[in-house]
Enzyme design. Structure first.
Site, PDB file in Angstrom:
ATOM      1  N   GLU A 458       0.719  -1.156  -0.143  1.00  0.00           N
ATOM      2  CA  GLU A 458       0.019   0.095  -0.095  1.00  0.00           C
ATOM      3  C   GLU A 458       0.839   1.483   0.079  1.00  0.00           C
ATOM      4  OE1 GLU A 458      -2.917  -0.274  -0.923  1.00  0.00           O
ATOM      5  OE2 GLU A 458      -3.095  -2.538  -0.435  1.00  0.00           O
ATOM      6  N   GLY A 459       2.105   1.256  -0.750  1.00  0.00           N
ATOM      7  CA  GLY A 459       2.828   2.248  -0.850  1.00  0.00           C
ATOM      8  C   GLY A 459       4.008   2.238   0.033  1.00  0.00           C
TER       9      GLY A 459
END
Length: 610
Positions: A458-459
Site C-alpha cells: 500500500e505504498g
C-alpha cells in the site's frame, strides 16, 4: 501471554472508548457489548487462525489449471470470520451491520492479524465495500457492497501494473464504452476494460462465490488516445462473474483471467496475482473485454480510490503492529524459559553454578523492551487513528473536521512507522532466540518474513514520506500539522506536572520544535526536488516524535490509573516510555540535519558513481 490486557487498557483507560456509547449512533452499546465482540474475535482467532499459521505458510496457494487451491483451514477461517459479522461491524443496522465504533472493529481485527495475518480477514473486502458505500450508486451499494459485507462475495483493489508499479499516472489499462447503450445499464455506465494488473491480493480464489474487483483504468480521449498523467483515470467495478440487478450470478464468467500467482517471501497464505483483463479467454457475448461499471464520475477514479487506499494503509499498519507483537510475545516466552550463561560478576565465574534464564541478561532485556516499546506503542497509534475515524463520523462539526485533518497527517505515519519498527522488533525476536530463531521450529522467522512486505504494501516508504513532507504537512496552510502540534503540546503540559515524566515532556517539546524547524528548512527554497530529497529521514524523525508523544500520553494514563505504581503493567508501560525517550527519540538528531540542510548527497550522485 495475552494481547487482551494491553488492548483493554488502551481502549478503556487511555482512549475512553466506552464514552462513545453516549452518542446516538452507538447508544445500544456499552462496554459489555464491546467486550463481547472482542471475546468472539479472540476465540475465533485462537481456534480457527492461530493453529494453522504455519500450515498456510508451507502449503502455498497453487493453480490446478482451472482454479486456485487453498488449504481447507483457510476456507474454515474465512467462513468463521464472515459468520461473526465483522465484515460489516461498523455498518448501519439497516444493512445488517452492528453499528460498532470503528475503534472496536479495529481492535477485534487485531486478534486475527496476530493469529495469522497470512490467512487474512476482510481488510480489502471491507475497504472495497466501504468505498462503494461512499461513492457508488444505490444499486451498486445494494448489489455489490452488501454482498461483500455479508461475506458472500469478496473484494480487491486493482491499481498497480507490471510496467508502472506505484506510478499510477503510467497505468495503461483502457476502458471504452460497451456499445451505444453503455449509459443505460442499471448497474452503472458499462465499459469494456483491457489491460494487466499486478500484485493483486486475493485476486483469484474459491473462498467466496464471486470477487468484486475495483479497477483503475483510463478512458481514452476523443482521438482514442490515453491522456498522460492521472487525468482520465476512472474507477470501475469488474466482477469475476457477471451478476444481475438482484445480485444473482448470471452463470457467465467475466473476461478476467489469472495470468499467474506471485510466490512471496511472506504472506504466503494469501493469493497474490497477476490478472489479465479483456484478453479474450472468457469473452462476454462473444466479445473480448472485461465488463466494468463506472464508479463515480469519469476521470475521478483516484479521488474515489483514495478512500480505500487510506483505509488500507491504516490496516497495513495494524498488520505490521500485530506481527511485531506476535514476535515479541514469542521471544518473551522463550527468554523466560531458556537457561543460558550466568550472572555478570564474581558469582557468575563459578562454572558449577546453575545457569540463569536469558531474560536475566541486560542485553536481552534491552531487546525485549525495544520490542515492547515499538509494538505496544504502534498499537496505541493505530487505535488512536481508529478513534479519530469515529470522531470524524460522529463528532461535532468542528471535532470531525479536526479529526479529518489529523488523520491526513497521521496516515503516512500509521502505515510506515509500524512497517519499519515492528519489523525491527521481529528481527530482535529472532535475535533473542539465537540460532533457533532462524529455524522453523519457532515462529519468529515467519513473523519477520510476513512483516517484510508491509514496508512495500500500500505504498512504499518513499511514497509515504513524499506524501507526508510534500503534501500532508502543507495542506490547508499547515493546519493539520498545527492541530497535531497542539495535541502534543497539551500532553507535554500535563506530563510536565508529573515528576516521573517531566524530563520526557521537555524532550518531546524540543523534538517537536526541531521537526517544525526542519519542515520550514526543507521548503525554504520552495524547490520540491530539494525539499523531498531527504523525505524518508524526515518521516523517520516525524514518526519517532509522534511515537514519543503517544508513549508519553499512555504513560500519563498509566499513572492516572495506578498512581502508586504498584501494578507490574504500570511499571512496564513506564519502562517502555523511558526506553523510547532514552534510546529512540535521540535518533532524530541524526536524521534531521540532512533535511534541514537539504543535503544533495543522494539526489545529485550520478548513476555511474554507483
Amino acid at each position: 501471554m495475552s494481547l487482551r490486557p494491553t488492548l483493554d487498557f488502551l481502549l478503556y483507560q487511555w482512549l475512553g472508548v466506552e464514552s462513545l456509547s453516549s452518542r446516538e449512533r452507538f447508544a445500544d452499546h456499552s462496554r459489555d457489548t464491546f467486550d463481547a465482540v472482542l471475546n468472539t474475535c479472540e476465540r475465533i482467532a485462537r481456534d480457527k487462525y492461530a493453529p494453522f499459521n504455519r500450515l498456510v505458510d508451507t502449503q502455498e496457494p497453487h493453480f490446478d489449471g482451472d482454479k486456485v487451491i487453498l488449504p481447507q483451514a483457510t476456507h474454515d477461517a474465512q467462513k468463521a470470520y464472515a459468520d461473526s459479522g465483522m465484515l460489516s461491524a461498523a455498518q448501519d443496522y439497516a444493512i445488517g451491520g452492528m453499528q460498532l465504533p470503528y475503534t472496536v472493529e479495529a481492535s477485534g481485527n487485531a486478534f486475527f492479524a496476530m493469529a495469522s495475518v497470512s490467512i487474512g480477514s476482510g481488510m480489502l473486502t471491507t475497504g472495497n465495500a466501504n468505498l462503494l458505500m461512499q461513492h457508488g450508486t444505490e444499486l451498486q451499494k445494494r448489489v455489490f457492497a452488501l454482498n461483500e459485507f455479508s461475506g458472500r462475495w469478496s473484494g480487491t483493489m486493482c491499481l498497480s501494473e507490471p510496467q508502472a508499479g506505484s506510478s499510477l499516472s503510467d497505468v495503461m489499462t483502457r476502458a471504452v464504452p460497451d456499445g451505444d447503450g453503455f449509459e443505460t445499464d442499471p448497474l452503472g455506465p458499462r465499459y469494456r476494460l483491457t489491460g494487466n494488473k499486478m500484485w493483486i491480493s486475493a485476486g483469484e480464489h474459491e473462498l467466496t462465490e464471486n470477487i468484486v474487483h475495483l479497477v483503475l483504468a483510463k478512458i481514452p480521449d476523443d482521438n482514442g488516445k490515453l491522456v498522460p498523467g492521472t487525468r482520465g483515470i476512472s474507477l470501475f467495478i469488474v466482477p469475476k462473474k457477471l451478476v444481475d440487478v438482484n445480485g444473482q450470478l448470471t452463470g457467465e464468467r467475466n473476461d478476467v483471467a489469472l495470468a499467474g500467482l506471485n510466490h512471496k517471501c511472506g504472506w504466503r497464505g494469501t493469493t497474490n496475482t497477476l490478472l489479465n483483463f479483456g484478453e479474450g479467454k472468457f469473452p462476454v457475448n462473444g466479445q473480448a473485454g472485461a465488463v466494468g461499471y463506472l464508479v463515480g464520475q469519469p476521470g475521478k477514479g483516484l479521488h474515489c480510490m483514495f478512500h480505500m487506499m487510506n483505509e488500507a494503509r491504516i490496516g497495513v499498519g495494524m498488520a505490521a503492529t500485530m506481527l511485531g507483537l506476535a514476535g515479541y510475545h514469542a521471544s518473551l516466552d522463550y527468554a523466560k524459559n531458556r537457561p543460558q550463561g550466568r550472572a555478570v560478576g564474581p558469582a557468575g565465574k563459578d562454572a558449577s553454578a546453575p545457569q540463569i534464564r536469558i531474560i536475566e541478561h541486560a542485553d536481552v532485556k534491552r531487546m525485549l523492551l525495544a520490542q515492547k516499546a515499538y509494538c505496544e506503542g504502534a498499537l496505541a497509534l493505530e487505535l488512536y487513528c481508529a478513534r479519530l475515524v469515529d470522531e470524524q463520523h460522529t463528532g461535532t462539526l468542528e471535532a470531525a473536521d479536526e479529526a479529518r485533518l489529523l488523520l491526513e497527517v497521521l496516515t503516512p505515519i500509521a502505515k510506515s512507522w509500524p512497517s519499519e519498527w515492528c519489523l525491527e522488533a521481529n528481527s530482535l525476536a529472532i535475535q533473542v532466540h539465537g540460532g533457533y530463531g532462524y529455524t522453523r521450529d519457532f515462529p519468529v522467522e515467519q513473523y519477520w518474513r510476513d512483516n517484510r512486505l508491509n514496508m512495500i504494501h500500500e505504498g512504499t516508504h518513499g511514497i509515504q514520506a513524499t506524501d507526508l513532507l510534500g503534501r500532508k504537512v502543507l495542506m490547508d496552510n499547515g493546519r493539520g500539522l498545527q492541530l497535531l502540534a497542539a495535541r502534543i503540546n497539551d500532553t507535554v503540559q500535563r506530563a510536565i506536572q508529573q515528576a516521573a515524566l517531566a524530563a520526557h515532556a521537555n524532550a518531546l517539546a524540543a523534538a517537536l520544535q526541531r521537526v517544525g524547524a526542519a519542515t520550514k528548512a526543507a521548503w525554504a527554497t520552495g524547490n520540491p526536488a530539494e525539499a523531498l530529497a531527504n523525505a524518508v529521514p524526515y518521516m523517520q524523525a516525524f514518526g519517532h516524535t509522534v511515537m514519543a508523544w503517544i508513549w508519553l500520553d499512555v504513560a500519563l494514563a498509566a499513572l492516572n490509573h495506578d498512581a502508586a505504581q504498584t501494578q507490574p503493567t504500570t511499571l512496564g508501560r513506564l519502562a517502555a516510555t523511558r526506553y523510547f525517550f532514552h534510546y529512540e527519540l535521540p535518533k532524530i538528531a541524526g536524521w534531521l540535519p540532512v533535511v534541514e540542510n537539504r543535503d544533495p548527497t543522494c539526489a545529485d550522485l550520478p548513476e555511474a558513481a554507483f
